[in-house]
Design a protein around this motif. Structure first.
Motif, PDB file in Angstrom:
ATOM      1  N   ARG A 311      57.369 -42.764  44.819  1.00 50.83           N
ATOM      2  CA  ARG A 311      56.653 -43.377  43.691  1.00 50.83           C
ATOM      3  C   ARG A 311      57.622 -43.730  42.570  1.00 50.83           C
ATOM      4  O   ARG A 311      58.591 -43.016  42.304  1.00 50.83           O
ATOM      5  N   LEU A 312      57.331 -44.856  41.932  1.00 49.66           N
ATOM      6  CA  LEU A 312      58.114 -45.338  40.800  1.00 49.66           C
ATOM      7  C   LEU A 312      57.335 -45.181  39.501  1.00 49.66           C
ATOM      8  O   LEU A 312      57.904 -45.239  38.415  1.00 49.66           O
ATOM      9  N   GLU A 313      56.021 -44.962  39.621  1.00 52.11           N
ATOM     10  CA  GLU A 313      55.184 -44.904  38.427  1.00 52.11           C
ATOM     11  C   GLU A 313      54.006 -43.970  38.670  1.00 52.11           C
ATOM     12  O   GLU A 313      53.685 -43.638  39.813  1.00 52.11           O
ATOM     13  N   PHE A 314      53.381 -43.543  37.581  1.00 50.12           N
ATOM     14  CA  PHE A 314      52.139 -42.781  37.682  1.00 50.12           C
ATOM     15  C   PHE A 314      51.400 -42.843  36.353  1.00 50.12           C
ATOM     16  O   PHE A 314      51.942 -43.279  35.330  1.00 50.12           O
ATOM     17  N   VAL A 315      50.159 -42.406  36.389  1.00 46.88           N
ATOM     18  CA  VAL A 315      49.317 -42.360  35.196  1.00 46.88           C
ATOM     19  C   VAL A 315      49.224 -40.918  34.719  1.00 46.88           C
ATOM     20  O   VAL A 315      48.771 -40.037  35.462  1.00 46.88           O
ATOM     21  N   TYR A 316      49.646 -40.652  33.478  1.00 50.25           N
ATOM     22  CA  TYR A 316      49.458 -39.320  32.903  1.00 50.25           C
ATOM     23  C   TYR A 316      47.966 -39.048  32.726  1.00 50.25           C
ATOM     24  O   TYR A 316      47.468 -38.016  33.140  1.00 50.25           O
ATOM     25  N   ASN A 317      47.277 -39.982  32.093  1.00 50.63           N
ATOM     26  CA  ASN A 317      45.821 -39.909  31.967  1.00 50.63           C
ATOM     27  C   ASN A 317      45.332 -41.154  31.244  1.00 50.63           C
ATOM     28  O   ASN A 317      46.088 -41.803  30.508  1.00 50.63           O
ATOM     29  N   ILE A 318      44.062 -41.494  31.470  1.00 52.16           N
ATOM     30  CA  ILE A 318      43.381 -42.531  30.702  1.00 52.16           C
ATOM     31  C   ILE A 318      42.035 -41.935  30.306  1.00 52.16           C
ATOM     32  O   ILE A 318      41.160 -41.759  31.157  1.00 52.16           O
ATOM     33  N   ASP A 319      41.905 -41.577  29.052  1.00 57.85           N
ATOM     34  CA  ASP A 319      40.723 -40.860  28.564  1.00 57.85           C
ATOM     35  C   ASP A 319      39.934 -41.777  27.635  1.00 57.85           C
ATOM     36  O   ASP A 319      40.342 -42.027  26.496  1.00 57.85           O
ATOM     37  N   ASP A 320      38.810 -42.270  28.120  1.00 58.02           N
ATOM     38  CA  ASP A 320      38.017 -43.207  27.328  1.00 58.02           C
ATOM     39  C   ASP A 320      37.258 -42.529  26.202  1.00 58.02           C
ATOM     40  O   ASP A 320      36.899 -43.181  25.213  1.00 58.02           O
ATOM     41  N   LEU A 321      37.021 -41.235  26.279  1.00 62.41           N
ATOM     42  CA  LEU A 321      36.321 -40.528  25.198  1.00 62.41           C
ATOM     43  C   LEU A 321      37.277 -40.131  24.083  1.00 62.41           C
ATOM     44  O   LEU A 321      36.931 -40.205  22.900  1.00 62.41           O
ATOM     45  N   ARG A 322      38.477 -39.718  24.450  1.00 63.80           N
ATOM     46  CA  ARG A 322      39.476 -39.374  23.433  1.00 63.80           C
ATOM     47  C   ARG A 322      40.220 -40.618  22.965  1.00 63.80           C
ATOM     48  O   ARG A 322      40.931 -40.582  21.964  1.00 63.80           O
ATOM     49  N   ASN A 323      40.085 -41.707  23.701  1.00 67.25           N
ATOM     50  CA  ASN A 323      40.731 -42.978  23.398  1.00 67.25           C
ATOM     51  C   ASN A 323      42.251 -42.841  23.327  1.00 67.25           C
ATOM     52  O   ASN A 323      42.904 -43.315  22.402  1.00 67.25           O
ATOM     53  N   ASN A 324      42.802 -42.152  24.333  1.00 65.28           N
ATOM     54  CA  ASN A 324      44.258 -42.131  24.468  1.00 65.28           C
ATOM     55  C   ASN A 324      44.631 -42.216  25.940  1.00 65.28           C
ATOM     56  O   ASN A 324      43.796 -42.022  26.828  1.00 65.28           O
ATOM     57  N   SER A 325      45.886 -42.549  26.184  1.00 63.30           N
ATOM     58  CA  SER A 325      46.352 -42.681  27.557  1.00 63.30           C
ATOM     59  C   SER A 325      47.873 -42.692  27.547  1.00 63.30           C
ATOM     60  O   SER A 325      48.511 -42.853  26.504  1.00 63.30           O
ATOM     61  N   ALA A 326      48.435 -42.526  28.758  1.00 63.98           N
ATOM     62  CA  ALA A 326      49.891 -42.614  28.909  1.00 63.98           C
ATOM     63  C   ALA A 326      50.205 -42.948  30.351  1.00 63.98           C
ATOM     64  O   ALA A 326      49.491 -42.527  31.272  1.00 63.98           O
ATOM     65  N   ILE A 327      51.271 -43.729  30.540  1.00 59.86           N
ATOM     66  CA  ILE A 327      51.738 -44.080  31.879  1.00 59.86           C
ATOM     67  C   ILE A 327      53.251 -43.942  31.938  1.00 59.86           C
ATOM     68  O   ILE A 327      53.942 -43.958  30.912  1.00 59.86           O
ATOM     69  N   ARG A 328      53.748 -43.830  33.151  1.00 59.78           N
ATOM     70  CA  ARG A 328      55.187 -43.773  33.408  1.00 59.78           C
ATOM     71  C   ARG A 328      55.544 -44.901  34.361  1.00 59.78           C
ATOM     72  O   ARG A 328      54.848 -45.130  35.354  1.00 59.78           O
ATOM     73  N   TYR A 329      56.634 -45.603  34.069  1.00 67.20           N
ATOM     74  CA  TYR A 329      57.175 -46.605  34.984  1.00 67.20           C
ATOM     75  C   TYR A 329      58.694 -46.492  34.938  1.00 67.20           C
ATOM     76  O   TYR A 329      59.318 -46.801  33.915  1.00 67.20           O
ATOM     77  N   GLY A 330      59.294 -46.031  36.030  1.00 68.06           N
ATOM     78  CA  GLY A 330      60.738 -45.830  36.034  1.00 68.06           C
ATOM     79  C   GLY A 330      61.143 -44.829  34.969  1.00 68.06           C
ATOM     80  O   GLY A 330      60.608 -43.724  34.902  1.00 68.06           O
ATOM     81  N   ASP A 331      62.073 -45.239  34.110  1.00 74.97           N
ATOM     82  CA  ASP A 331      62.523 -44.360  33.026  1.00 74.97           C
ATOM     83  C   ASP A 331      61.548 -44.330  31.864  1.00 74.97           C
ATOM     84  O   ASP A 331      61.627 -43.435  31.012  1.00 74.97           O
ATOM     85  N   MET A 332      60.639 -45.289  31.794  1.00 79.10           N
ATOM     86  CA  MET A 332      59.883 -45.524  30.569  1.00 79.10           C
ATOM     87  C   MET A 332      58.505 -44.847  30.591  1.00 79.10           C
ATOM     88  O   MET A 332      57.822 -44.813  31.602  1.00 79.10           O
ATOM     89  N   LYS A 333      58.127 -44.372  29.421  1.00 75.77           N
ATOM     90  CA  LYS A 333      56.820 -43.755  29.213  1.00 75.77           C
ATOM     91  C   LYS A 333      56.150 -44.425  28.026  1.00 75.77           C
ATOM     92  O   LYS A 333      56.719 -44.518  26.938  1.00 75.77           O
ATOM     93  N   LEU A 334      54.918 -44.876  28.248  1.00 76.09           N
ATOM     94  CA  LEU A 334      54.119 -45.496  27.191  1.00 76.09           C
ATOM     95  C   LEU A 334      52.962 -44.570  26.846  1.00 76.09           C
ATOM     96  O   LEU A 334      52.249 -44.100  27.735  1.00 76.09           O
TER      97      LEU A 334
END
Length: 428
Positions: A311-334
């Protein structure tokens, strides 16, 4: 930490230094058992609290069900925390031949009580005769019994989610006494709990040796979330804590051990692996195939041969009630939205001073290069607008497949007083 048994297994196996889990425990257990991200099953928001009728939907086939189809004996010992408001969401209805443990996310380590309700079962039967011994030893004893009595003509899957080291902070005095040098009571107890867990794991490992099962074994050791720095844990040098999208809440302790199945041993693997990957990886090893559409990927070559991660990427979480999220792609984290309430780098031993919810305003997006900046000190969002834009597009692509969080209000029908003082299924 005084953990000779865990240390020995880890050092003889493969330590996983980029192993990711969810910020809290029910969502991580969802990943282990289904191979799907929680935002695809509706479990992305928080944990299943006692009176909330939450669960992994019944249309998701759990790992033990798949393994049973392949001839495995399947047993669960410890904490469930994947729903119990209806019998169909409980362990023996989801693929386990037996279950000894509790349904909720936390309880007293000795009395098995949570919020005035008793919570301990053997299969479906209320098991009051198990009150008294510290839970780590109770679970170890049951695991040893399963190992001793196992029919060796069949393969065995043992899922052993210990209560340790979750709140409430409780441990027999002899383990706390191992850390007399620590002045903070909370931290001293927490460390003792880790050593109690280590002794339990040592007892189970010895039973595996005595039975001969260790000769053809794959042992996976993983946490289900980052450490709660507000309750005795230490995530330094990582940022944040349990409940947050920071690395301190999501980058988990993990290793694998096998005498025979791993081609390369005694090293640290830095390949990216996520909690959803255990389902297809273990299923592959057992000779099965996952259903199409799974979020997890088979990482057996990475684990057994030190090949690159699948894997090159994954989803930390997407929380529609807390209205936050994070993803990883390669070195980068959003990161989108507020990452959580514990957003700093927490020192020891000033643990009692940091249980303060973060009130500051956060930027809409944050961007980190985790290879260059694993401790998340340097937000690059304003410095690299093109990179930020491409990461936002990736997040939006992931978000399109989200199902709404299933997080209904508390239901008083589940109150133990309605069920003879016991946390029981039957109210949803």
């Amino acid at each position: 930490m005084i953990t000779p048994n865990i240390d020995s297994l880890a050092r003889q196996g493969v330590i996983l230094n980029s192993s990711y889990v969810q910020p809290v425990c029910s969502p991580s257990r969802n990943c282990f058992m289904t191979g799907y991200y929680p935002y695809h099953t509706g479990l992305q928001h928080d944990v299943i609290f006692p009176l909330i009728p939450g669960y992994v939907p019944a249309n998701f086939t759990m790992l033990p069900q798949k393994l049973k189809e392949l001839g495995y004996a399947t047993h669960a010992v410890g904490k469930w925390h994947l729903g119990f408001c209806n019998w169909k969401y409980t362990p023996t209805m989801r693929g386990f031949d037996s279950f000894l443990g509790y349904y909720n996310g936390a309880e007293d380590y000795y009395t098995r009580v949570r919020d005035d309700g008793f919570d301990f079962r053997f299969n479906k039967t209320v098991a009051r005769n198990y009150s008294g011994p510290y839970s780590a030893m109770t679970f170890a004893s049951r695991a040893e019994e399963i190992i001793r009595t196992h029919d060796k003509t069949k393969p065995l899957y043992l899922y052993l989610p210990f209560q340790s080291v979750h709140e409430p902070l409780q441990v027999p005095q002899r383990f706390e006494d191992m850390y007399r040098n620590i002045t903070t009571k909370q931290r001293r107890t927490y460390c003792g709990m880790v050593s109690a867990l280590d002794e339990a794991i040592g007892n189970i490992t010895q039973a595996l040796r005595d039975s001969g099962l260790i000769d053809n074994l794959l042992l996976v050791f993983t946490t289900d979330n980052g450490g709660p720095t507000y309750a005795g844990a230490n995530n330094l040098p990582l940022r944040g804590a349990k409940t947050t999208l920071w690395e301190g809440g999501t980058k988990g302790t993990a290793f694998v051990y096998s005498k025979t199945l791993l081609k390369k041993l005694k090293y640290t693997n830095t390949g990216m692996i996520h909690a959803v990957d255990w389902f297809p990886t273990l299923l592959h090893l057992a000779g099965g195939r996952p259903d199409p559409g799974l979020d997890g990927v088979n990482q057996w070559d990475m684990l057994s041969k030190n090949w690159p991660s699948n894997r090159l990427e994954f989803v930390y979480n997407i929380d529609d009630l807390r209205n936050n999220s994070a993803i990883r792609y390669g070195d980068m984290k959003l990161i989108y939205g507020k990452p959580g309430d514990f957003n700093d780098w927490y020192p020891l031993p000033r643990l009692d001073e940091i249980f303060q919810m973060d009130k500051k305003t956060w930027p809409q997006y944050q961007l980190y290069n985790l290879t260059a900046d694993p401790t998340e000190h340097h937000d690059l969002a304003t410095k690299f607008p093109d990179l930020l834009a491409s990461m936002k597009l990736r997040l939006e692509k992931w978000r399109q497949s989200m199902v709404p969080a299933h997080y209904p209000p508390q239901d008083p029908k589940g109150d133990p007083k309605n069920w003879g003082g016991v946390w029981s299924p039957g109210w949803c």
